[in-house]
Design an enzyme around this catalytic site. Structure first.
Site, PDB file in Angstrom:
ATOM      1  N   LYS A  14       0.836  -1.424  -0.128  1.00  0.00           N
ATOM      2  CA  LYS A  14       0.226  -0.237  -0.249  1.00  0.00           C
ATOM      3  C   LYS A  14       1.141   1.605   0.244  1.00  0.00           C
ATOM      4  CE  LYS A  14      -2.043  -0.958   3.890  1.00  0.00           C
ATOM      5  NZ  LYS A  14      -1.714  -2.149   4.536  1.00  0.00           N
ATOM      6  N   ARG A  89     -10.381   0.829   8.455  1.00  0.00           N
ATOM      7  CA  ARG A  89      -9.177  -0.709   8.773  1.00  0.00           C
ATOM      8  C   ARG A  89     -10.712  -1.879   9.930  1.00  0.00           C
ATOM      9  NH1 ARG A  89      -3.675   0.484   8.527  1.00  0.00           N
ATOM     10  NH2 ARG A  89      -2.877  -1.981   9.096  1.00  0.00           N
ATOM     11  N   ARG A 128      12.723  -6.464   5.369  1.00  0.00           N
ATOM     12  CA  ARG A 128      12.040  -4.895   6.273  1.00  0.00           C
ATOM     13  C   ARG A 128      12.341  -3.982   7.303  1.00  0.00           C
ATOM     14  NH1 ARG A 128       6.930  -1.280   5.742  1.00  0.00           N
ATOM     15  NH2 ARG A 128       6.282  -2.990   7.038  1.00  0.00           N
ATOM     16  N   ARG A 134      11.419  -0.181  12.383  1.00  0.00           N
ATOM     17  CA  ARG A 134       9.666  -0.195  12.916  1.00  0.00           C
ATOM     18  C   ARG A 134       9.628  -0.667  13.740  1.00  0.00           C
ATOM     19  NH1 ARG A 134       5.624   0.561   8.129  1.00  0.00           N
ATOM     20  NH2 ARG A 134       4.337  -0.932   9.555  1.00  0.00           N
ATOM     21  N   ARG A 146      -0.325  -9.094  13.879  1.00  0.00           N
ATOM     22  CA  ARG A 146      -0.485  -8.292  12.441  1.00  0.00           C
ATOM     23  C   ARG A 146      -1.605  -9.101  11.517  1.00  0.00           C
ATOM     24  NH1 ARG A 146       4.970  -5.137  10.155  1.00  0.00           N
ATOM     25  NH2 ARG A 146       3.204  -3.839   9.734  1.00  0.00           N
TER      26      ARG A 146
HETATM   27  P1  AP5 Z   1       4.162  -1.370   2.043  1.00  0.00           P
HETATM   28  O1  AP5 Z   1       4.397  -0.457   0.933  1.00  0.00           O
HETATM   29  O2  AP5 Z   1       5.495  -0.638   3.194  1.00  0.00           O
HETATM   30  O3  AP5 Z   1       3.411  -2.299   2.447  1.00  0.00           O
HETATM   31  P2  AP5 Z   1       2.310  -2.050   3.720  1.00  0.00           P
HETATM   32  O4  AP5 Z   1       1.121  -2.300   2.984  1.00  0.00           O
HETATM   33  O5  AP5 Z   1       2.164  -0.637   3.682  1.00  0.00           O
HETATM   34  O6  AP5 Z   1       3.069  -2.386   4.442  1.00  0.00           O
HETATM   35  P3  AP5 Z   1       3.245  -1.858   5.984  1.00  0.00           P
HETATM   36  O7  AP5 Z   1       3.600  -2.609   6.601  1.00  0.00           O
HETATM   37  O8  AP5 Z   1       2.960  -0.586   6.247  1.00  0.00           O
HETATM   38  O9  AP5 Z   1       1.555  -1.970   5.847  1.00  0.00           O
HETATM   39  P4  AP5 Z   1       0.630  -2.239   7.388  1.00  0.00           P
HETATM   40  O10 AP5 Z   1      -0.688  -2.015   7.398  1.00  0.00           O
HETATM   41  O11 AP5 Z   1       1.083  -2.549   8.497  1.00  0.00           O
HETATM   42  O12 AP5 Z   1       0.705  -0.777   8.665  1.00  0.00           O
HETATM   43  P5  AP5 Z   1       0.149   0.996   8.736  1.00  0.00           P
HETATM   44  O13 AP5 Z   1       1.350   1.617   9.060  1.00  0.00           O
HETATM   45  O14 AP5 Z   1      -0.669   0.880   8.501  1.00  0.00           O
HETATM   46  O15 AP5 Z   1       5.582  -2.712   1.648  1.00  0.00           O
HETATM   47  C1  AP5 Z   1       5.884  -3.718   2.773  1.00  0.00           C
HETATM   48  C2  AP5 Z   1       7.415  -4.395   1.561  1.00  0.00           C
HETATM   49  O16 AP5 Z   1       7.241  -4.526   1.176  1.00  0.00           O
HETATM   50  C3  AP5 Z   1       8.466  -2.994   1.799  1.00  0.00           C
HETATM   51  O17 AP5 Z   1       9.588  -2.970   1.952  1.00  0.00           O
HETATM   52  C4  AP5 Z   1       8.469  -2.665   0.351  1.00  0.00           C
HETATM   53  O18 AP5 Z   1       9.472  -2.686  -0.293  1.00  0.00           O
HETATM   54  C5  AP5 Z   1       7.945  -4.228  -0.427  1.00  0.00           C
HETATM   55  N1  AP5 Z   1       7.276  -4.653  -0.977  1.00  0.00           N
HETATM   56  C6  AP5 Z   1       6.439  -3.270  -2.267  1.00  0.00           C
HETATM   57  N2  AP5 Z   1       5.830  -3.714  -2.873  1.00  0.00           N
HETATM   58  C7  AP5 Z   1       6.403  -4.530  -3.415  1.00  0.00           C
HETATM   59  C8  AP5 Z   1       6.457  -5.926  -4.637  1.00  0.00           C
HETATM   60  N3  AP5 Z   1       5.440  -5.446  -5.205  1.00  0.00           N
HETATM   61  N4  AP5 Z   1       7.649  -6.556  -4.409  1.00  0.00           N
HETATM   62  C9  AP5 Z   1       8.126  -6.660  -3.412  1.00  0.00           C
HETATM   63  N5  AP5 Z   1       8.363  -6.409  -2.283  1.00  0.00           N
HETATM   64  C10 AP5 Z   1       7.820  -6.034  -2.346  1.00  0.00           C
HETATM   65  O19 AP5 Z   1      -0.124   0.650  10.233  1.00  0.00           O
HETATM   66  C11 AP5 Z   1       0.718  -0.385  11.277  1.00  0.00           C
HETATM   67  C12 AP5 Z   1      -0.051   0.171  12.204  1.00  0.00           C
HETATM   68  O20 AP5 Z   1      -0.611   1.068  13.181  1.00  0.00           O
HETATM   69  C13 AP5 Z   1      -0.916  -0.761  12.429  1.00  0.00           C
HETATM   70  O21 AP5 Z   1      -0.800  -2.068  13.070  1.00  0.00           O
HETATM   71  C14 AP5 Z   1      -1.779  -0.289  13.699  1.00  0.00           C
HETATM   72  O22 AP5 Z   1      -1.448  -0.705  15.173  1.00  0.00           O
HETATM   73  C15 AP5 Z   1      -2.379   0.636  13.041  1.00  0.00           C
HETATM   74  N6  AP5 Z   1      -2.909   1.494  12.489  1.00  0.00           N
HETATM   75  C16 AP5 Z   1      -2.417   1.693  11.359  1.00  0.00           C
HETATM   76  N7  AP5 Z   1      -3.698   2.775  10.670  1.00  0.00           N
HETATM   77  C17 AP5 Z   1      -4.467   2.078  11.569  1.00  0.00           C
HETATM   78  C18 AP5 Z   1      -6.151   2.406  11.641  1.00  0.00           C
HETATM   79  N8  AP5 Z   1      -6.477   2.872  10.277  1.00  0.00           N
HETATM   80  N9  AP5 Z   1      -7.417   1.377  12.555  1.00  0.00           N
HETATM   81  C19 AP5 Z   1      -6.026   1.323  13.632  1.00  0.00           C
HETATM   82  N10 AP5 Z   1      -5.267   0.273  13.648  1.00  0.00           N
HETATM   83  C20 AP5 Z   1      -4.111   1.871  12.778  1.00  0.00           C
END
Ligand code: AP5
Length: 191
Positions: A14, A89, A128, A134, A146
């Site tokens: 994402k 979410r 990562r 992180r 997660r």
């Molecule tokens: P990346 O692009 O970072 O993927 P992502 O889907 O954004 O993954 P995140 O880990 O950032 O998502 P998340 O939903 O857990 O985190 P968030 O910050 O929202 O890619 C991941 C890796 O893969 C990278 O190294 C990238 O280079 C690699 N990659 C990408 N595409 C690729 C490909 N095609 N091939 C190979 N490699 C690839 O949330 C974190 C925490 O915040 C949550 O756990 C929760 O506690 C809280 N939170 C956030 N939003 C909410 C909400 N709305 N409600 C409640 N709690 C929330």
């Protein structure tokens, strides 16, 4: 105003795809994960509350996140549109977002859902975690927590938007540019 949700489990790409999409379409990127990490870095009361949930791989309570996104929308009212990443979410967050956007007369145009297998997600996040700093990437147990949270609470958000025929599934494995092109084709068809 044109509003999109980029949806998918942790590690589905994402954040990676959002960076490219906002450049191409001029949308404002609203990532609740980034907003929460910024609150933590500034040691605000909201950040301190959120941190314990994030460190365990659990979702932050709805009321905290909804209040934060509502302010972010208000603070960017001149925006051409929003790209929501990591929000909504839970079904309650989806309902709150629909109300906020209804008020603006610009509902969600589509939910683009990145489909990636569990083994690949874990592989990406463990890798990562070697460099990201992180706290929620540091070990596989938290990464699995997660993913469990995603299946338990977040997957249902797709059902919410399926009712309105807004969900588009996109293969999220393969080359980053190929996935980007698939996303752009779907967006162009709706703009
Ligand atoms: P990346 O692009 O970072 O993927 P992502 O889907 O954004 O993954 P995140 O880990 O950032 O998502 P998340 O939903 O857990 O985190 P968030 O910050 O929202 O890619 C991941 C890796 O893969 C990278 O190294 C990238 O280079 C690699 N990659 C990408 N595409 C690729 C490909 N095609 N091939 C190979 N490699 C690839 O949330 C974190 C925490 O915040 C949550 O756990 C929760 O506690 C809280 N939170 C956030 N939003 C909410 C909400 N709305 N409600 C409640 N709690 C929330």
């Amino acid at each position: 105003m044109f509003n999109l949700i980029l949806f998918g489990p942790p590690g589905s790409g994402k954040g990676t795809q959002s960076e490219k999409l906002i450049l191409k379409y001029g949308l404002k990127h609203l990532s609740t994960g980034d907003l929460l990490r910024s609150e933590i870095a500034q040691q605000t009361p909201l950040g301190l509350e959120a941190r314990s949930f994030m460190d365990r791989g659990e979702l932050v309570p709805d009321e905290v996140v909804i209040g934060m996104i509502s302010s972010a929308i208000d603070n960017n009212s001149q925006s051409k549109g929003f790209l929501f990443d990591g929000f909504p979410r839970t079904p309650a967050q989806a309902e709150a977002l629909d109300k906020l956007l209804e008020f603006k007369g610009a509902p969600v145009a589509a939910m683009l859902s990145l489909e990636v297998g569990e083994d690949e997600l874990i592989k990406r996040l463990v890798k990562r975690g070697e460099t990201s700093g992180r706290s929620d990437d540091t070990n596989e147990e938290i990464i699995r927590a997660r993913l469990a949270e995603y299946h338990k609470k977040t997957a249902a958000v797709a059902d919410h938007y399926k009712v309105f025929n807004k969900v588009v599934n996109i293969k999220g494995e393969g080359h980053i540019d190929e996935i980007f092109n698939s996303l752009c084709s779907e967006i162009d068809a709706r703009m």
